[in-house]
Scaffold this motif. Structure first.
Motif, PDB file in Angstrom:
ATOM      1  N   LEU A 295       0.811  -1.218   0.000  1.00 57.30           N
ATOM      2  CA  LEU A 295       0.000   0.000   0.000  1.00 57.30           C
ATOM      3  C   LEU A 295       0.840   1.262   0.000  1.00 57.30           C
ATOM      4  O   LEU A 295       0.347   2.339  -0.303  1.00 57.30           O
ATOM      5  CB  LEU A 295      -0.930   0.000   1.216  1.00 57.30           C
ATOM      6  N   GLY A 296       2.113   1.140   0.328  1.00 58.80           N
ATOM      7  CA  GLY A 296       2.973   2.325   0.393  1.00 58.80           C
ATOM      8  C   GLY A 296       2.888   3.136  -0.892  1.00 58.80           C
ATOM      9  O   GLY A 296       2.754   4.363  -0.868  1.00 58.80           O
TER      10      GLY A 296
ATOM     11  N   TYR B 111       4.269  -5.215  13.222  1.00 56.65           N
ATOM     12  CA  TYR B 111       4.245  -4.659  11.872  1.00 56.65           C
ATOM     13  C   TYR B 111       4.516  -5.805  10.902  1.00 56.65           C
ATOM     14  O   TYR B 111       5.665  -6.183  10.683  1.00 56.65           O
ATOM     15  CB  TYR B 111       5.345  -3.590  11.779  1.00 56.65           C
TER      16      TYR B 111
ATOM     17  N   LYS C  65       1.862  -7.497   7.816  1.00 58.90           N
ATOM     18  CA  LYS C  65       0.487  -7.780   7.404  1.00 58.90           C
ATOM     19  C   LYS C  65       0.350  -9.071   6.608  1.00 58.90           C
ATOM     20  O   LYS C  65      -0.749  -9.467   6.283  1.00 58.90           O
ATOM     21  CB  LYS C  65      -0.080  -6.590   6.628  1.00 58.90           C
TER      22      LYS C  65
ATOM     23  N   THR D 214      -2.193  -7.398  12.746  1.00 59.16           N
ATOM     24  CA  THR D 214      -3.214  -7.191  11.711  1.00 59.16           C
ATOM     25  C   THR D 214      -2.774  -7.910  10.440  1.00 59.16           C
ATOM     26  O   THR D 214      -2.521  -7.310   9.422  1.00 59.16           O
ATOM     27  CB  THR D 214      -3.425  -5.688  11.405  1.00 59.16           C
TER      28      THR D 214
ATOM     29  N   PHE E  60      -6.781  -7.759   8.644  1.00 60.25           N
ATOM     30  CA  PHE E  60      -6.422  -6.471   8.069  1.00 60.25           C
ATOM     31  C   PHE E  60      -7.469  -5.429   8.450  1.00 60.25           C
ATOM     32  O   PHE E  60      -8.656  -5.650   8.272  1.00 60.25           O
ATOM     33  CB  PHE E  60      -6.306  -6.586   6.547  1.00 60.25           C
ATOM     34  N   LEU E  61      -7.038  -4.308   9.000  1.00 59.32           N
ATOM     35  CA  LEU E  61      -7.994  -3.316   9.524  1.00 59.32           C
ATOM     36  C   LEU E  61      -8.108  -2.098   8.625  1.00 59.32           C
ATOM     37  O   LEU E  61      -7.194  -1.769   7.876  1.00 59.32           O
ATOM     38  CB  LEU E  61      -7.541  -2.845  10.907  1.00 59.32           C
TER      39      LEU E  61
ATOM     40  N   LEU F 197      -7.076   0.672  12.798  1.00 53.35           N
ATOM     41  CA  LEU F 197      -5.639   0.452  12.945  1.00 53.35           C
ATOM     42  C   LEU F 197      -5.039   1.534  13.844  1.00 53.35           C
ATOM     43  O   LEU F 197      -4.239   1.262  14.740  1.00 53.35           O
ATOM     44  CB  LEU F 197      -4.958   0.476  11.578  1.00 53.35           C
TER      45      LEU F 197
ATOM     46  N   PRO G 244       8.196  -5.245   5.720  1.00 54.05           N
ATOM     47  CA  PRO G 244       8.682  -4.533   4.534  1.00 54.05           C
ATOM     48  C   PRO G 244       9.637  -3.377   4.863  1.00 54.05           C
ATOM     49  O   PRO G 244       9.596  -2.821   5.960  1.00 54.05           O
ATOM     50  CB  PRO G 244       7.393  -3.975   3.929  1.00 54.05           C
TER      51      PRO G 244
ATOM     52  N   GLY H 213       8.302   1.383   4.904  1.00 54.81           N
ATOM     53  CA  GLY H 213       6.878   1.618   4.673  1.00 54.81           C
ATOM     54  C   GLY H 213       6.386   2.824   5.447  1.00 54.81           C
ATOM     55  O   GLY H 213       7.114   3.395   6.261  1.00 54.81           O
ATOM     56  N   PRO H 214       5.147   3.229   5.218  1.00 53.09           N
ATOM     57  CA  PRO H 214       4.570   4.347   5.964  1.00 53.09           C
ATOM     58  C   PRO H 214       4.176   3.970   7.395  1.00 53.09           C
ATOM     59  O   PRO H 214       4.153   4.833   8.275  1.00 53.09           O
ATOM     60  CB  PRO H 214       3.296   4.703   5.182  1.00 53.09           C
ATOM     61  N   ALA H 215       3.893   2.686   7.619  1.00 55.04           N
ATOM     62  CA  ALA H 215       3.297   2.295   8.897  1.00 55.04           C
ATOM     63  C   ALA H 215       4.110   2.701  10.141  1.00 55.04           C
ATOM     64  O   ALA H 215       3.528   3.189  11.111  1.00 55.04           O
ATOM     65  CB  ALA H 215       2.987   0.803   8.893  1.00 55.04           C
TER      66      ALA H 215
ATOM     67  N   GLU I 127       3.330   6.178  11.041  1.00 49.76           N
ATOM     68  CA  GLU I 127       1.981   6.296  11.620  1.00 49.76           C
ATOM     69  C   GLU I 127       2.009   5.892  13.081  1.00 49.76           C
ATOM     70  O   GLU I 127       1.379   6.518  13.934  1.00 49.76           O
ATOM     71  CB  GLU I 127       0.999   5.393  10.858  1.00 49.76           C
TER      72      GLU I 127
END
Ligand code: UDP
Length: 541
Positions: free
Chosen positions: A85-86, A239, A241, A265, A292-293, A298, A314, A317-319, A322
């Motif tokens: 999704l990044g 982290y 998914k 998640t 997956f939320l 999330l 990964p 990533g952005p997570a 966040e």
């Protein structure tokens, strides 16, 4: 026509109507809607700080090659099934930024759409067709899209190539970008060899000063009173998914599980649905998996958690940003030795020699403790003591770099749009960033300009290499030049300390922030930067 700030979301949503049944834009639309209010507030707040009026409206073509059926990547198919999704985050935010700044967008993601648009362009060989009359001013695409684009514009490509901006997560170094050079040095890769100016590549993080840092926005939609009502629990969120990311991490997770309840998640396919871990042989049975939320859930989970646990993949990533923005501490796996294209399958084909020192180098280098702990996750004692250190914290503070806010992204992209010009005659020194922001530094042997600049708290600024590329410049900065030479490699201009040869760069496409070699002292263009907005120099917004 002038570009006016545009805060009505509906016309944008209408532009993002899916070209087919694949619902390619579904996730992008969702993200844009979800944070729209924050975008409009951000652009107004920026307009109050700097003058955004009087900008020319640009016609911009955005072509998302990654979503095309032809790419074969199934991004569209997997957007709600744990797929990457990044990239979609980045495209959502780019599209929003361009739109909200008031530029005129055309968005495509399928080859047929692109063909259709390009067929309306004036013939490439029509005599009075100068660049000023081109029907678009800027084209954002990715490497897949670039290939599709080249196929259809054919002879016209030369004229369009300076309009391109390539969204390129992990970066493309000059040595790989220069087709002939790459071939000769056995650095050919399926991504490289595009012969664009390196700054035409737009990265996800500010890791490669040869490229431009585009970034994305770190979501923060729990910013209201709601947030304070969510108590922080003795919880860790992992982290990862996809199940495969959990391979061989049980020992590490067992230590964390001793003091924290471990949540996850992980996307599980329809069969096993939410009871997941009972169905998994890889994920430890104590893990509470939520499946997956959606974004909001999330983020609520992140608010409840004290630790966000990196598994090593990964990359970038952005997570994690966040998580940090929601006050969870990120456990960042250190890579020793660093991962690179020679020792790692993921980076193998990538057009960069970058040494990736941890799962999230930005979090490691630009954020750090107490928000991020970069540790060897195979070292049980280190894991244990770090978790203890985190549990001993009495408050969990959120941290959000300005460059990852909506406002920061609008400011940065606006500066690029207004100032970057890859069509100008190359032998002209760059006017942006302005000369006053630049300091030329004469480096130690075997140091890259990236390092030479960074050690003095500057950023290597490739658009000013031209100013370093003369005997006078080298001498002025203390090089005892005996002879003048020119050569074609990524280290020049430089002084050879064994011979006192001063060697100038023969091919401007090979100016490189990362080139270094024993016995060579490089002359480097360095620029100052705004803390938290590293892409811009002070007073250069
Ligand atoms: N994400 C989500 N639900 C989840 C897990 C992740 O919506 O259960 C989102 C997350 O908020 C982030 C995005 O997925 O914005 C991409 O996350 P990641 O860092 O894993 O990057 P990727 O590997 O997908 O590029």
């Amino acid at each position: 026509l002038m570009a006016n700030i545009t805060t009505n979301i509906e016309p944008l949503m209408q532009m993002l109507v899916d070209p087919n049944e694949r619902e390619s834009y579904a996730w992008i639309r969702m993200r844009i809607r979800r944070i729209w209010d924050r975008w409009t507030k951000a652009v107004n707040s920026l307009a109050a700080k700097q003058d955004l009026s009087g900008r020319r409206q640009k016609k911009i073509l955005v072509h998302l090659g990654l979503l095309s059926q032809q790419s074969g990547w199934k991004f569209a198919e997997n957007q709600f099934k744990g797929g990457p999704l990044g990239e979609l985050v980045q495209w959502s935010d780019l599209i929003t930024t361009l739109y909200i700044l008031g530029h005129k967008l055309t968005i495509t993601s399928e080859v047929d759409q692109l063909k259709n648009i390009l067929s309306k362009l004036p013939a490439a060989n029509s005599p009075c067709q100068s660049r000023k009359e081109l029907p678009v001013h800027i084209i954002y695409t990715d490497i897949v899209g670039l290939r599709q684009f080249k196929k259809f514009v054919k002879e016209g490509y030369g004229k369009f190539s300076c309009l391109l901006r390539i969204v390129d997560t992990f970066g493309t170094e000059p040595a790989f970008n220069h087709q002939q050079f790459a071939k000769k040095r056995k650095k050919s890769s399926s991504w490289g060899g595009q012969n664009l100016q390196p700054q035409q590549f737009f990265n996800m993080f500010p890791h490669s000063p040869d490229n431009s840092f585009m970034g994305f926005v770190v979501e923060q939609h729990l910013n209201d009173s709601l947030v304070n009502e969510i108590p922080r629990e003795n919880q860790a969120l992992v982290y990862g998914k996809n199940e495969y990311m959990w391979q061989a991490k049980t020992q590490y997770l067992d230590i964390i599980n001793k003091s924290l309840e471990v949540h996850a998640t992980v996307y599980m396919d329809e069969r096993s649905d939410k009871e997941t871990n009972t169905a998994s042989t890889i994920i430890p049975s104590y893990v509470i998996n939520h499946g997956f939320l959606n974004g909001e859930d999330l983020h609520t989970l992140l608010r409840q958690s004290k630790v966000f646990v990196g598994l090593g993949f990964p990359y970038e990533g952005p997570a994690p940003l966040e998580a940090i923005a929601n006050g969870a501490v990120f456990l960042n796996p250190k890579f020793n030795p660093p991962h690179n294209r020679n020792n790692n399958a993921f980076f193998k084909g990538k057009p960069t020699e970058r040494e990736v020192t941890s799962q999230h180098p930005y979090a490691e280098q630009f954020i750090g403790e107490p928000y991020v702990y970069t540790i060897d996750i195979g070292n049980e004692e280190q894991v244990r003591s770090t978790v203890q250190k985190i549990l001993d914290l009495d408050t969990f503070q959120a941290y959000m770099p300005y460059e990852f806010t909506e406002e920061g992204m609008i400011q940065r992209m606006n500066s690029y749009i207004e100032h970057q010009n890859f069509c100008q005659f190359q032998r002209q020194p760059s006017k942006w960033p302005p000369e006053k922001a630049i300091t030329l530094l004469f480096g130690e042997p075997n140091k890259s300009c990236k390092d030479v600049c960074w050690e003095k708290n500057f950023i290597c600024e490739p658009s000013h290499f031209l100013r370093t590329n003369s005997m006078e410049a080298l001498k002025q900065h203390g090089a005892p030049c005996s002879t003048e030479k020119v050569a074609l490699d990524i280290f020049y201009p430089a002084l050879d300390t064994r011979t006192n040869d001063c060697i100038l760069q023969q091919d401007e496409l090979l100016f490189s922030c990362v080139g270094k070699q024993e016995n060579l002292r490089r002359l480097c263009p360095c620029r100052n930067y705004i803390k938290g907005q590293i892409a811009l120099c002070q007073g250069c917004e």
